[in-house]
Design a protein around this motif. Structure first.
Motif, PDB file in Angstrom:
ATOM      1  N   ALA A 165       0.858  -1.178   0.000  1.00  0.00           N
ATOM      2  CA  ALA A 165       0.000   0.000   0.000  1.00  0.00           C
ATOM      3  C   ALA A 165       0.898   1.234   0.000  1.00  0.00           C
ATOM      4  CB  ALA A 165      -0.901   0.015   1.233  1.00  0.00           C
ATOM      5  N   CYS A 166       0.464   2.274  -0.712  1.00  0.00           N
ATOM      6  CA  CYS A 166       1.235   3.512  -0.759  1.00  0.00           C
ATOM      7  C   CYS A 166       0.284   4.685  -0.583  1.00  0.00           C
ATOM      8  CB  CYS A 166       1.967   3.623  -2.099  1.00  0.00           C
ATOM      9  SG  CYS A 166       3.026   5.081  -2.226  1.00  0.00           S
ATOM     10  N   ASP A 167       0.680   5.620   0.277  1.00  0.00           N
ATOM     11  CA  ASP A 167      -0.107   6.840   0.447  1.00  0.00           C
ATOM     12  C   ASP A 167       0.760   8.084   0.283  1.00  0.00           C
ATOM     13  OD1 ASP A 167       1.317   6.932   2.803  1.00  0.00           O
ATOM     14  OD2 ASP A 167      -0.422   6.741   4.109  1.00  0.00           O
ATOM     15  N   PRO A 192       1.023  12.312   6.461  1.00  0.00           N
ATOM     16  CA  PRO A 192       0.132  11.610   5.548  1.00  0.00           C
ATOM     17  C   PRO A 192      -0.907  12.530   4.908  1.00  0.00           C
ATOM     18  CG  PRO A 192       0.415  10.341   7.545  1.00  0.00           C
ATOM     19  CD  PRO A 192       1.087  11.665   7.765  1.00  0.00           C
ATOM     20  N   ALA A 193      -1.251  13.624   5.578  1.00  0.00           N
ATOM     21  CA  ALA A 193      -2.215  14.564   5.019  1.00  0.00           C
ATOM     22  C   ALA A 193      -1.675  15.251   3.765  1.00  0.00           C
ATOM     23  CB  ALA A 193      -2.585  15.609   6.060  1.00  0.00           C
ATOM     24  N   LEU A 194      -0.361  15.264   3.602  1.00  0.00           N
ATOM     25  CA  LEU A 194       0.246  15.902   2.436  1.00  0.00           C
ATOM     26  C   LEU A 194       0.589  14.901   1.338  1.00  0.00           C
ATOM     27  CD1 LEU A 194       2.650  18.360   4.283  1.00  0.00           C
ATOM     28  CD2 LEU A 194       0.411  18.850   3.296  1.00  0.00           C
ATOM     29  N   GLY A 195       0.262  13.646   1.551  1.00  0.00           N
ATOM     30  CA  GLY A 195       0.561  12.601   0.566  1.00  0.00           C
ATOM     31  C   GLY A 195      -0.499  12.540  -0.512  1.00  0.00           C
ATOM     32  N   HIS A 196      -0.919  11.332  -0.858  1.00  0.00           N
ATOM     33  CA  HIS A 196      -1.963  11.116  -1.852  1.00  0.00           C
ATOM     34  C   HIS A 196      -2.920  10.048  -1.335  1.00  0.00           C
ATOM     35  CE1 HIS A 196      -0.030   7.346  -3.069  1.00  0.00           C
ATOM     36  NE2 HIS A 196       1.105   7.997  -3.243  1.00  0.00           N
ATOM     37  N   PRO A 197      -4.045   9.825  -2.020  1.00  0.00           N
ATOM     38  CA  PRO A 197      -4.956   8.767  -1.563  1.00  0.00           C
ATOM     39  C   PRO A 197      -4.222   7.425  -1.492  1.00  0.00           C
ATOM     40  CG  PRO A 197      -5.968  10.046  -3.306  1.00  0.00           C
ATOM     41  CD  PRO A 197      -4.538  10.487  -3.214  1.00  0.00           C
ATOM     42  N   ARG A 198      -4.536   6.629  -0.484  1.00  0.00           N
ATOM     43  CA  ARG A 198      -3.896   5.327  -0.334  1.00  0.00           C
ATOM     44  C   ARG A 198      -4.326   4.411  -1.482  1.00  0.00           C
ATOM     45  NH1 ARG A 198      -3.634   2.524   5.285  1.00  0.00           N
ATOM     46  NH2 ARG A 198      -2.097   4.172   5.406  1.00  0.00           N
ATOM     47  N   VAL A 199      -3.335   3.798  -2.110  1.00  0.00           N
ATOM     48  CA  VAL A 199      -3.595   2.837  -3.178  1.00  0.00           C
ATOM     49  C   VAL A 199      -2.957   1.518  -2.792  1.00  0.00           C
ATOM     50  CG1 VAL A 199      -3.842   4.500  -5.059  1.00  0.00           C
ATOM     51  CG2 VAL A 199      -1.581   3.668  -4.479  1.00  0.00           C
ATOM     52  N   PHE A 200      -3.573   0.441  -3.219  1.00  0.00           N
ATOM     53  CA  PHE A 200      -3.066  -0.894  -2.947  1.00  0.00           C
ATOM     54  C   PHE A 200      -2.536  -1.452  -4.266  1.00  0.00           C
ATOM     55  CE2 PHE A 200      -6.109   0.119   0.285  1.00  0.00           C
ATOM     56  CZ  PHE A 200      -5.443  -0.265   1.443  1.00  0.00           C
ATOM     57  N   LEU A 201      -1.302  -1.921  -4.231  1.00  0.00           N
ATOM     58  CA  LEU A 201      -0.612  -2.377  -5.435  1.00  0.00           C
ATOM     59  C   LEU A 201      -0.207  -3.829  -5.280  1.00  0.00           C
ATOM     60  CD1 LEU A 201       1.717   0.739  -5.531  1.00  0.00           C
ATOM     61  CD2 LEU A 201      -0.340   0.430  -6.908  1.00  0.00           C
ATOM     62  N   ARG A 202      -0.098  -4.525  -6.401  1.00  0.00           N
ATOM     63  CA  ARG A 202       0.309  -5.924  -6.391  1.00  0.00           C
ATOM     64  C   ARG A 202       1.507  -6.078  -7.322  1.00  0.00           C
ATOM     65  NH1 ARG A 202      -1.189 -10.085  -4.539  1.00  0.00           N
ATOM     66  NH2 ARG A 202      -2.535 -11.774  -4.861  1.00  0.00           N
ATOM     67  N   ILE A 203       2.559  -6.704  -6.801  1.00  0.00           N
ATOM     68  CA  ILE A 203       3.773  -6.929  -7.577  1.00  0.00           C
ATOM     69  C   ILE A 203       3.621  -8.205  -8.390  1.00  0.00           C
ATOM     70  CG2 ILE A 203       6.254  -7.389  -7.443  1.00  0.00           C
ATOM     71  CD1 ILE A 203       6.236  -5.808  -4.781  1.00  0.00           C
ATOM     72  N   TYR A 211       8.646  -5.958  -9.460  1.00  0.00           N
ATOM     73  CA  TYR A 211       8.436  -4.647  -8.862  1.00  0.00           C
ATOM     74  C   TYR A 211       7.133  -4.037  -9.368  1.00  0.00           C
ATOM     75  CZ  TYR A 211       9.701  -2.231 -13.190  1.00  0.00           C
ATOM     76  OH  TYR A 211       9.718  -1.757 -14.481  1.00  0.00           O
ATOM     77  N   VAL A 212       6.698  -2.989  -8.659  1.00  0.00           N
ATOM     78  CA  VAL A 212       5.543  -2.204  -9.084  1.00  0.00           C
ATOM     79  C   VAL A 212       5.825  -0.762  -8.691  1.00  0.00           C
ATOM     80  CG1 VAL A 212       4.200  -2.492  -6.951  1.00  0.00           C
ATOM     81  CG2 VAL A 212       3.014  -2.104  -9.107  1.00  0.00           C
ATOM     82  N   GLU A 213       5.314   0.187  -9.471  1.00  0.00           N
ATOM     83  CA  GLU A 213       5.498   1.599  -9.171  1.00  0.00           C
ATOM     84  C   GLU A 213       4.155   2.243  -8.865  1.00  0.00           C
ATOM     85  OE1 GLU A 213       7.623   3.293 -12.455  1.00  0.00           O
ATOM     86  OE2 GLU A 213       9.534   2.570 -11.698  1.00  0.00           O
ATOM     87  N   GLY A 258       1.409   4.929  -9.081  1.00  0.00           N
ATOM     88  CA  GLY A 258       1.000   5.843 -10.131  1.00  0.00           C
ATOM     89  C   GLY A 258       0.925   7.297  -9.691  1.00  0.00           C
ATOM     90  N   TYR A 259       0.876   7.532  -8.387  1.00  0.00           N
ATOM     91  CA  TYR A 259       0.823   8.897  -7.872  1.00  0.00           C
ATOM     92  C   TYR A 259       2.219   9.489  -7.659  1.00  0.00           C
ATOM     93  CZ  TYR A 259      -4.195   8.688  -6.862  1.00  0.00           C
ATOM     94  OH  TYR A 259      -5.552   8.613  -6.960  1.00  0.00           O
ATOM     95  N   CYS A 260       3.048   8.788  -6.919  1.00  0.00           N
ATOM     96  CA  CYS A 260       4.331   9.377  -6.501  1.00  0.00           C
ATOM     97  C   CYS A 260       5.554   8.691  -7.117  1.00  0.00           C
ATOM     98  CB  CYS A 260       4.438   9.364  -4.980  1.00  0.00           C
ATOM     99  SG  CYS A 260       4.462   7.705  -4.251  1.00  0.00           S
ATOM    100  N   ASP A 261       5.352   7.674  -7.932  1.00  0.00           N
ATOM    101  CA  ASP A 261       6.426   6.960  -8.636  1.00  0.00           C
ATOM    102  C   ASP A 261       7.364   6.170  -7.727  1.00  0.00           C
ATOM    103  OD1 ASP A 261       5.518   7.805 -11.125  1.00  0.00           O
ATOM    104  OD2 ASP A 261       6.722   9.629 -11.068  1.00  0.00           O
ATOM    105  N   ARG A 262       6.994   5.984  -6.458  1.00  0.00           N
ATOM    106  CA  ARG A 262       7.816   5.115  -5.621  1.00  0.00           C
ATOM    107  C   ARG A 262       7.820   3.720  -6.226  1.00  0.00           C
ATOM    108  NH1 ARG A 262       5.730   6.608   0.452  1.00  0.00           N
ATOM    109  NH2 ARG A 262       7.096   8.397   0.745  1.00  0.00           N
ATOM    110  N   ARG A 263       8.960   3.068  -6.120  1.00  0.00           N
ATOM    111  CA  ARG A 263       9.074   1.703  -6.646  1.00  0.00           C
ATOM    112  C   ARG A 263       9.171   0.734  -5.478  1.00  0.00           C
ATOM    113  NH1 ARG A 263      13.166   0.170 -11.384  1.00  0.00           N
ATOM    114  NH2 ARG A 263      11.613   1.452 -12.437  1.00  0.00           N
ATOM    115  N   PHE A 264       8.364  -0.304  -5.526  1.00  0.00           N
ATOM    116  CA  PHE A 264       8.373  -1.363  -4.529  1.00  0.00           C
ATOM    117  C   PHE A 264       8.947  -2.610  -5.195  1.00  0.00           C
ATOM    118  CE2 PHE A 264       5.131   1.646  -3.344  1.00  0.00           C
ATOM    119  CZ  PHE A 264       5.326   1.810  -1.983  1.00  0.00           C
TER     120      PHE A 264
END
Length: 66
Positions: free
Chosen positions: A18-20, A27-38, A44-46, A48-54
């Protein structure tokens, strides 16, 4: 043409993450929480809001694997 590296890379031990966008910021300055699946074949998965790579530990994209 080379690709732009992700702003942050997190090594994770699960294929579901999950990424927020929070971390060093509130967390209030982040983005809506999204759940990602690798995808295990990609490793890996990135976000879509902040381009973090997991990156899945031990997966094909894990360059730090022992």
């Amino acid at each position: 043409m080379s690709s732009i590296p992700p702003p942050e890379v997190f090594r994770v031990s699960t294929v579901q993450v999950a990424c927020d966008g929070s971390g060093e910021i509130s967390p209030a300055l982040g983005h809506p929480r999204v759940f990602l699946r690798i995808d295990p074949e990609v490793g890996y998965v990135e976000c879509g809001y902040c381009d973090r790579r997991f990156v899945y530990i031990g997966g094909p994209a894990d360059t730090q694997a022992a």
